[in-house]
Design a protein around this motif. Sequence first.
Motif, PDB file in Angstrom:
ATOM      1  N   LYS A  71       0.835  -1.210   0.000  1.00 42.02           N
ATOM      2  CA  LYS A  71       0.000   0.000   0.000  1.00 42.02           C
ATOM      3  C   LYS A  71       0.867   1.257   0.000  1.00 42.02           C
ATOM      4  CE  LYS A  71      -4.178  -1.954   1.961  1.00 42.02           C
ATOM      5  NZ  LYS A  71      -5.116  -1.997   3.095  1.00 42.02           N
ATOM      6  N   GLN A 100       0.870   4.182  -2.828  1.00 42.89           N
ATOM      7  CA  GLN A 100       0.735   5.613  -2.542  1.00 42.89           C
ATOM      8  C   GLN A 100       1.866   6.410  -3.169  1.00 42.89           C
ATOM      9  OE1 GLN A 100      -1.809   7.316  -1.346  1.00 42.89           O
ATOM     10  NE2 GLN A 100      -2.879   5.358  -1.245  1.00 42.89           N
ATOM     11  N   ALA A 118      -7.840   2.519  -4.778  1.00 43.74           N
ATOM     12  CA  ALA A 118      -7.264   3.823  -4.463  1.00 43.74           C
ATOM     13  C   ALA A 118      -7.673   4.887  -5.463  1.00 43.74           C
ATOM     14  CB  ALA A 118      -5.745   3.714  -4.405  1.00 43.74           C
TER      15      ALA A 118
END
Length: 147
Positions: free
Chosen positions: A100, A104, A145
């Motif tokens: 993750k 990002q 996301a």
Amino acid sequence: MDIKSRLQEDVKNAMRQREKQKLDALRLITAAVKQIEVDERISVDNDRMLAILNKLAKQRKESIAQFTTANRPDLVEKEEFELSLISAYLPAPLSESEVKQFIQDALTNTQAKSIADMGKVMACLKPQIQGRYDMSHVSALIKAALT
């Protein structure tokens, strides 16, 4: 030492030590590499080796599930042994939180705003994550996301 050289050394050591089961499994990996090299007329580099090893590991996991369902413990044992050998050549797996964080960072670097930018994000992530985490799960995390 690159993965291909390490594999060749392990094959030689298995021959010297007469480890038939290990030698057979290593030869399966070597055969898959040679097949790619012959078909595509290339010399396999480390990135391609990781992709090949990932594919072989995925095949072994699927086979284990099928053989378990079919109640074939002998074949499950063989596939698990091969999977353990293949896994020895793969880099350490990443945790979901690490993945993750990579996502990002990639979203920031590529300035991705919508699903249309997903290809850019995957291209940015693939060299870092390939062989260390299931790419289909990475794809699902990116979609989540971006929406």
